[in-house]
Design a protein around this motif. Structure first.
Motif, short mmCIF file in Angstrom:
data_model
loop_
_atom_site.label_atom_id
_atom_site.label_comp_id
_atom_site.label_asym_id
_atom_site.label_seq_id
_atom_site.Cartn_x
_atom_site.Cartn_y
_atom_site.Cartn_z
N GLY A 1 -51.32 -3.47 -11.41
CA GLY A 1 -51.14 -3.28 -9.98
C GLY A 1 -51.41 -1.89 -9.46
O GLY A 1 -51.18 -1.62 -8.28
N THR A 2 -51.91 -0.99 -10.33
CA THR A 2 -52.13 0.38 -9.89
C THR A 2 -53.62 0.70 -9.74
O THR A 2 -54.48 0.06 -10.34
N VAL A 3 -53.88 1.73 -8.94
CA VAL A 3 -55.19 2.37 -8.91
C VAL A 3 -55.16 3.49 -9.94
O VAL A 3 -54.21 4.28 -9.97
N GLY A 4 -56.16 3.55 -10.80
CA GLY A 4 -56.16 4.54 -11.88
C GLY A 4 -57.24 5.58 -11.73
O GLY A 4 -58.39 5.27 -11.42
N VAL A 5 -56.85 6.86 -11.94
CA VAL A 5 -57.81 7.96 -12.01
C VAL A 5 -57.65 8.61 -13.38
O VAL A 5 -56.54 8.90 -13.81
N LEU A 6 -58.76 8.84 -14.04
CA LEU A 6 -58.76 9.27 -15.44
C LEU A 6 -59.15 10.73 -15.58
O LEU A 6 -60.08 11.20 -14.93
N GLY A 7 -58.45 11.43 -16.48
CA GLY A 7 -58.86 12.78 -16.86
C GLY A 7 -57.95 13.85 -16.33
O GLY A 7 -56.97 13.60 -15.63
N THR B 1 -51.90 5.41 -10.96
CA THR B 1 -51.70 6.00 -12.28
C THR B 1 -52.70 7.13 -12.49
O THR B 1 -53.91 6.95 -12.32
N VAL B 2 -52.17 8.31 -12.82
CA VAL B 2 -53.01 9.44 -13.22
C VAL B 2 -53.01 9.47 -14.74
O VAL B 2 -52.00 9.79 -15.37
N LEU B 3 -54.13 9.08 -15.33
CA LEU B 3 -54.24 9.01 -16.78
C LEU B 3 -54.65 10.39 -17.30
O LEU B 3 -55.83 10.71 -17.44
N GLY B 4 -53.65 11.21 -17.58
CA GLY B 4 -53.91 12.56 -18.05
C GLY B 4 -52.85 13.52 -17.57
O GLY B 4 -51.76 13.12 -17.16
N ARG B 5 -53.20 14.79 -17.61
CA ARG B 5 -52.28 15.83 -17.19
C ARG B 5 -53.02 16.86 -16.36
O ARG B 5 -54.24 16.77 -16.17
#
Length: 326
Positions: free
Chosen positions: A157-163, A187-191
């Motif tokens: 159910g989330t919008v994901g941005v990677l990196g 979701t922010v996939l990263g830091r």
């Protein structure tokens, strides 16, 4: 003697460092005689040794000036070719744009040959007055990795941005598109990239003010970030300015078909790998996100191989090194 030069591979988690090691693994699988060294090994090399390096200023030093100084000193002693990453452009800001432009120009002039990962970057080198000489192009490789059976669960159910997070990476655009599409989680996939922790915290607050709750995963190992990447409902790439995108390669490698905001690089990659992107103009981004959320199948490309694999990259590099006598 091998036509492949010695390969410089950097330690650490920086995306270019990871790429340097992955390239070394792929090249040495095809050419076991090739030697791979880390930066600390360079001083022991004989003068005139042929080396291929990956360069982005932040990987080599704390400033563009110091990074280019280190590279040019190396190039004065060794026969070094280079792949340039994170090519200078407008998004660097008026001060850093000039500093990075000057640094990259020094690196390109001192190298025996220059490689980039896209025609877009080749054009940037000319447009930014960095380098007008010959440039080879080797796209960032993509290997499609089958998901383990247990990962084929419903989307989250989330919008994901990677990196890594940094200003200009497209997180604000993603949050705005999510909000306009009626999605309330991201979701922010990263830091945060080094020095941008406060910027990330400010972004989370901005997103919350639009009604979008943000989950920042922090650093994840390869298996976990792939699992989380396969689980987001809408993978999204919304960079305003981009050199080449390792995030895009990862999404496609995980079997995802991300929504991508149109720019020159995205159009190039869509042509290279047809059917692996949903390209949308900025004005249509929210609509594309809404449609993707409503049609989960559209967010998976369904291919087990796409053009531009690691084997393709090794072949391209090997031909180029041979043409130049390494």
């Amino acid at each position: 003697m091998s036509a492949v030069p010695l390969l410089l591979a950097h330690p650490g988690t920086h995306g270019v460092a990871v790429y340097s090691r992955d390239l070394a693994v792929a090249v040495t699988a095809a050419h076991p005689e090739v030697e791979v060294v880390e930066p600390a090994d360079l001083l022991r090399l004989d003068p005139g040794t042929t080396v291929h390096a990956q360069f982005t200023d932040r990987l080599w030093a704390d400033s563009p000036e110091e990074a280019s100084r280190l590279f040019t000193e190396l190039a004065a002693r060794l026969r070094i070719s280079v792949t340039l990453h994170d090519v200078p452009q407008e998004s660097d800001g008026p001060r850093n744009r000039v500093r990075r432009r000057d640094a990259y120009a020094l690196v390109a002039r001192s190298a025996r040959g220059v490689v980039v990962n896209s025609a877009h970057e080749s054009a940037l080198l000319r447009e930014e007055h960095v380098w007008a000489g010959p440039v080879a192009r080797v796209p960032l490789p993509v290997e499609v990795l089958a998901a383990p059976t247990e990962e084929r669960a419903e989307l989250d159910g989330t919008v994901g941005v990677l990196g890594y997070f940094y200003p200009g990476k497209g997180h604000d655009e993603a949050a705005s598109a999510a909000a306009a599409a009626g999605l309330q989680r991201m979701t922010v996939l990263g830091r945060a990239s080094e020095g941008h922790a406060e910027d990330l915290a400010a972004f989370v607050r901005r997103a919350r003010s639009q009604g979008v709750a943000v989950d920042v995963t922090g650093w994840l190992d390869d298996a976990e970030i792939a699992r989380r990447g396969r689980a987001v409902s809408v993978p999204l790439i919304a960079h305003r300015h981009v050199s080449a995108s390792g995030s895009l390669a990862s999404w496609i490698g995980w079997g995802r078909r991300p929504v991508a905001m149109r720019n020159r690089y995205i159009d190039e990659m869509a042509a290279l790998r047809p059917g692996t992107l949903t390209v949308a103009d900025e004005s249509d981004l929210a609509t594309a996100v809404r449609r993707a959320a409503a049609d989960p199948a559209s967010t998976r490309h369904g291919r087990d191989r796409v053009p531009g694999s690691w084997d393709d990259a090794v072949d391209a590099y090997t031909r180029w090194w041979a043409e130049r006598g390494a």
